[in-house]
Design an enzyme around this catalytic site. Structure first.
Site, PDB file in Angstrom:
ATOM      1  N   ASN A 225      -7.362 -10.475  18.369  1.00  0.00           N
ATOM      2  CA  ASN A 225      -8.764 -10.755  17.987  1.00  0.00           C
ATOM      3  C   ASN A 225      -8.760 -11.465  16.634  1.00  0.00           C
ATOM      4  O   ASN A 225      -9.088 -10.854  15.614  1.00  0.00           O
ATOM      5  CB  ASN A 225      -9.569  -9.455  17.855  1.00  0.00           C
ATOM      6  CG  ASN A 225      -9.402  -8.574  19.081  1.00  0.00           C
ATOM      7  OD1 ASN A 225      -9.761  -9.000  20.172  1.00  0.00           O
ATOM      8  ND2 ASN A 225      -8.800  -7.401  18.921  1.00  0.00           N
TER       9      ASN A 225
ATOM     10  N   HIS B 291       0.805  -1.218   0.000  1.00  0.00           N
ATOM     11  CA  HIS B 291       0.000   0.000   0.000  1.00  0.00           C
ATOM     12  C   HIS B 291       0.839   1.269   0.000  1.00  0.00           C
ATOM     13  O   HIS B 291       0.336   2.343   0.328  1.00  0.00           O
ATOM     14  CB  HIS B 291      -0.963  -0.008   1.210  1.00  0.00           C
ATOM     15  CG  HIS B 291      -1.951  -1.133   1.127  1.00  0.00           C
ATOM     16  ND1 HIS B 291      -2.665  -1.565   2.219  1.00  0.00           N
ATOM     17  CD2 HIS B 291      -2.321  -1.938   0.096  1.00  0.00           C
ATOM     18  CE1 HIS B 291      -3.454  -2.571   1.863  1.00  0.00           C
ATOM     19  NE2 HIS B 291      -3.246  -2.823   0.572  1.00  0.00           N
TER      20      HIS B 291
HETATM   21  N1  APR Z   1      -0.758  -7.030  17.929  1.00  0.00           N
HETATM   22  C1  APR Z   1      -1.256  -7.774  16.903  1.00  0.00           C
HETATM   23  N2  APR Z   1      -2.413  -7.476  16.266  1.00  0.00           N
HETATM   24  C2  APR Z   1      -3.098  -6.405  16.718  1.00  0.00           C
HETATM   25  C3  APR Z   1      -2.655  -5.594  17.797  1.00  0.00           C
HETATM   26  C4  APR Z   1      -1.425  -5.951  18.402  1.00  0.00           C
HETATM   27  N3  APR Z   1      -0.942  -5.242  19.428  1.00  0.00           N
HETATM   28  N4  APR Z   1      -3.575  -4.598  17.993  1.00  0.00           N
HETATM   29  C5  APR Z   1      -4.545  -4.791  17.066  1.00  0.00           C
HETATM   30  N5  APR Z   1      -4.267  -5.874  16.310  1.00  0.00           N
HETATM   31  C6  APR Z   1      -5.038  -6.444  15.188  1.00  0.00           C
HETATM   32  C7  APR Z   1      -6.527  -6.218  15.237  1.00  0.00           C
HETATM   33  O1  APR Z   1      -7.163  -7.226  16.002  1.00  0.00           O
HETATM   34  C8  APR Z   1      -6.884  -6.314  13.754  1.00  0.00           C
HETATM   35  O2  APR Z   1      -7.128  -7.656  13.376  1.00  0.00           O
HETATM   36  O3  APR Z   1      -4.593  -5.794  14.020  1.00  0.00           O
HETATM   37  C9  APR Z   1      -5.626  -5.813  13.050  1.00  0.00           C
HETATM   38  C10 APR Z   1      -5.767  -4.408  12.501  1.00  0.00           C
HETATM   39  O4  APR Z   1      -6.750  -4.438  11.487  1.00  0.00           O
HETATM   40  P1  APR Z   1      -6.967  -3.107  10.620  1.00  0.00           P
HETATM   41  O5  APR Z   1      -7.048  -1.936  11.515  1.00  0.00           O
HETATM   42  O6  APR Z   1      -8.096  -3.418   9.665  1.00  0.00           O
HETATM   43  O7  APR Z   1      -5.614  -2.938   9.806  1.00  0.00           O
HETATM   44  P2  APR Z   1      -5.161  -3.702   8.493  1.00  0.00           P
HETATM   45  O8  APR Z   1      -5.670  -5.109   8.468  1.00  0.00           O
HETATM   46  O9  APR Z   1      -3.703  -3.521   8.376  1.00  0.00           O
HETATM   47  O10 APR Z   1      -5.894  -2.856   7.333  1.00  0.00           O
HETATM   48  C11 APR Z   1      -5.580  -3.186   5.998  1.00  0.00           C
HETATM   49  O11 APR Z   1      -6.856  -1.285   5.264  1.00  0.00           O
HETATM   50  O12 APR Z   1      -7.440   0.901   5.494  1.00  0.00           O
HETATM   51  C12 APR Z   1      -6.652   0.055   4.785  1.00  0.00           C
HETATM   52  O13 APR Z   1      -4.681   0.630   3.689  1.00  0.00           O
HETATM   53  C13 APR Z   1      -5.195   0.371   4.951  1.00  0.00           C
HETATM   54  O14 APR Z   1      -3.332  -1.151   4.954  1.00  0.00           O
HETATM   55  C14 APR Z   1      -4.603  -0.894   5.537  1.00  0.00           C
HETATM   56  C15 APR Z   1      -5.622  -1.951   5.152  1.00  0.00           C
END
Ligand code: APR
Length: 224
Positions: A196, A104
């Site tokens: 989660n 990204h």
């Molecule tokens: N350690 C591991 N996982 C964690 C932690 C932690 N400390 N804190 C939160 N998480 C997990 C959450 O449970 C969730 O499953 O990280 C994940 C975050 O999910 P999102 O916020 O959806 O992020 P991501 O999956 O990277 O999003 C993908 O969406 O908005 C777009 O471009 C953006 O790259 C991003 C893409």
């Protein structure tokens, strides 16, 4: 040498102090995605979009890699590791990981609005009037919603060859990144680290329902 593909999302950087997107108080709670992370939003209000990324770039320069990034980097010594990250931070690189694919884009790079291949490093604020060498406005080197993900084929090829796959800190909600697992060899074991988890355990998938800073070092020890 054993090939490992590591797919990371915002959760791997959460304990470094960088907000995730969809957790409570996540980045998309405070911002309208289509206003700050889409070509249409940039067209409508470029200054507001540039400010959104300026704030994130400034914060990135104040945080450090955490134990998860550092543990992954140690795997380079014993395995053929490729990190495929959805994150736009440089924490994997700063932790020492050698092969990092940014699906990204990258917060510390910018590109010409006219020529997407004209990319350069950029660590300060980016403002209206900052132009490329061909006098076109520069924009964040970020893949916005609705834009192509140029590195997805390269990433799929990495997953296809992997003997083991780590999936760390991603909600697996955004495609094509979330679809990469379909390319995994049937015999490749999948290790999923997330407090989660969005998938369930089976004979191919081992889940570590915990934060990256504790779960990732456990997986790394298992693989060594
Ligand atoms: N350690 C591991 N996982 C964690 C932690 C932690 N400390 N804190 C939160 N998480 C997990 C959450 O449970 C969730 O499953 O990280 C994940 C975050 O999910 P999102 O916020 O959806 O992020 P991501 O999956 O990277 O999003 C993908 O969406 O908005 C777009 O471009 C953006 O790259 C991003 C893409």
């Amino acid at each position: 040498m054993m090939k490992i593909a590591v797919l990371t999302g915002a959760g791997v950087s959460a304990e470094s102090g960088i907000k995730t997107f969809r957790d409570s108080d996540g980045l998309w709670e405070g911002h309208d995605v289509m206003e700050v992370a889409s070509p249409e939003g940039f067209q409508r209000n470029p200054a507001s979009v540039l400010d959104f990324y300026n704030q994130r770039r400034r914060q990135l320069l104040t945080v450090q890699p955490n134990a998860a990034h550092l543990a992954l980097a140690t795997l380079d010594q014993t395995h053929d590791v490729t990190i495929i990250t959805q994150n736009v931070d440089d924490l994997h690189e700063r932790a020492g990981s050698k092969n990092v694919i940014h699906l990204h884009g990258e917060l510390l790079k910018v590109r010409s609005t006219y020529d997407e291949n004209l990319v350069m490093d950029w660590k300060t604020d980016l403002n209206l009037g900052d132009l490329c060498k061909n006098k076109h406005q520069l924009r964040p080197h970020i893949v916005w919603f609705g834009e192509m993900v140029p590195m997805i084929e390269v990433a799929a090829a990495v997953v296809e060859k992997a003997d083991a796959i780590l999936i760390i800190g991603t909600s697996m909600q955004v495609y094509p990144a979330a679809g990469l697992m379909q390319y995994a060899k049937p015999e490749a074991h999948i290790y999923f680290v997330d407090p989660n988890p969005s998938i369930s355990e089976n004979n191919r998938i081992t889940i570590f329902p915990e934060k990256a800073s504790t779960g990732v070092p456990k997986v790394v020890e298992l693989l060594k």
